[in-house]
Design an enzyme around this catalytic site. Structure first.
Site, PDB file in Angstrom:
ATOM      1  CB  THR A 235      36.177  45.017  42.413  1.00 55.92           C
ATOM      2  OG1 THR A 235      35.574  44.456  41.248  1.00 55.92           O
ATOM      3  CG2 THR A 235      35.108  45.236  43.468  1.00 55.92           C
ATOM      4  CG  ASP A 237      38.572  50.201  37.487  1.00 55.15           C
ATOM      5  OD1 ASP A 237      39.110  49.638  36.518  1.00 55.15           O
ATOM      6  OD2 ASP A 237      37.384  50.564  37.479  1.00 55.15           O
TER       7      ASP A 237
END
Length: 314
Positions: A235, A237
């Protein structure tokens, strides 16, 4: 929704064969939003390390340098953005800084988006999940060359050496981070209590720019998004990649950029949890494979997110 000209991102992050973390989480959304993405895979693993097993290879700093040299020899090393995330190795991180500095010499408008991944808080207690010797490299070398950083609360505290208990302290910590270099600071998650209560996660953003006459303007926002009861991987990233895209499209409006980023995140997470629960079956807890982000299925939401989370200007 095409950027006005080809906009190219160099993304130096991990790669997994199966699932969505690192480059796998960042590339698709950026491409959908019209960016050319050149990926350097800092690791190549079968899957993320939250599974029972994983296998693969790790890229070292010499190998990173060699890849970059190849781009340079062909004169295709001109970028508009550099994006980095999770790294475990200090020499690799130092090499990233060298590359960013060289790219900035070629293109003074290059924007470096850094997610300084070092650790997180569980039940109020913070701990690092990378070697401790990465902290001084991030603090002294990486953050000063970064333009946009996306730490969580624990990482922001590590970088500044200051604890955050209140929103006022969080804003002071963001000012300290601005003073280290970055124009845009987004604390992606915190354990602060917001107006909407315990079921919401608070993110805070601050954008500081120097006007032509030398005065500084700071825009600050708070975003409260509904908590989703599951542990997702990738999440952060995805968040950093979408923030890159939306700040590019709304360069002077952190409020709109964050609303689009966080709303798209919510769409992806809601779709993922719904799908994971359906796969796991009634009463069973979804496993790592079932909780992989439903990225391709969320293409339309990534491209044009319906705004379901609003930001408050502070």
């Amino acid at each position: 929704m095409e950027p006005e000209r080809e906009c190219r991102v160099l993304s130096i992050q991990s790669h997994v064969v199966r699932g969505y973390v690192g480059n796998k989480a960042a590339t698709f959304p950026l491409q959908v939003l019209g960016f050319e993405v050149d990926t350097v895979n800092s690791v190549q693993f079968s899957n993320h390390t939250g599974y029972a097993h994983w296998k693969g290879q790790v890229l070292n700093s010499d190998e990173l340098h060699e890849l970059y040299e190849g781009l340079k020899l062909n004169k295709v090393n001109r970028y508009d953005y550099v994006l980095t995330g999770y790294t475990r190795d200090t020499s690799f991180l130092a090499m990233v800084v060298d590359i960013v500095q060289e790219l900035k010499q070629q293109n003074s408008n290059l924007v470096y988006v850094c997610d300084p991944v070092m650790g997180d808080k569980w039940n109020g207690e913070g701990s690092m999940y990378v070697p401790k010797d990465l902290l001084p490299v991030y603090r002294d070398k990486v953050v000063p060359v970064a333009d946009i950083i996306t730490p969580n609360q624990f990482e922001a505290e590590l970088l500044t050496g200051r604890k955050i208990h209140t929103e006022k302290e969080a804003l002071e910590v963001m000012d300290m981070l601005h003073a280290m270099g970055p124009e845009t600071v987004v604390i992606t998650s915190s354990d602060l209590q917001g107006p909407l209560g315990n079921d919401y996660l608070i993110a805070l953003g601050s954008h500081r720019k120097t006007k032509a006459d030398g005065t500084k303007m700071t825009q600050r926002i708070r975003v409260e998004s509904p908590k989703v009861d599951a542990v997702f991987v990738g999440t952060g990233d995805l968040f950093a990649a979408m923030l890159l895209a939306w700040t590019h499209k709304h360069p002077n409006n952190l409020k709109v950029a964050c609303e689009k980023t966080v709303s798209a995140m919510q769409h992806v997470l809601q779709r993922t949890i719904k799908s994971a629960k359906a796969q796991a079956g009634e009463g069973n807890k979804p496993n790592s494979a079932q909780l992989e982000l439903r990225m391709v299925q969320s293409k339309k939401d990534i491209e044009n997110p319906e705004i379901i989370v609003k930001a408050t200007v502070l």
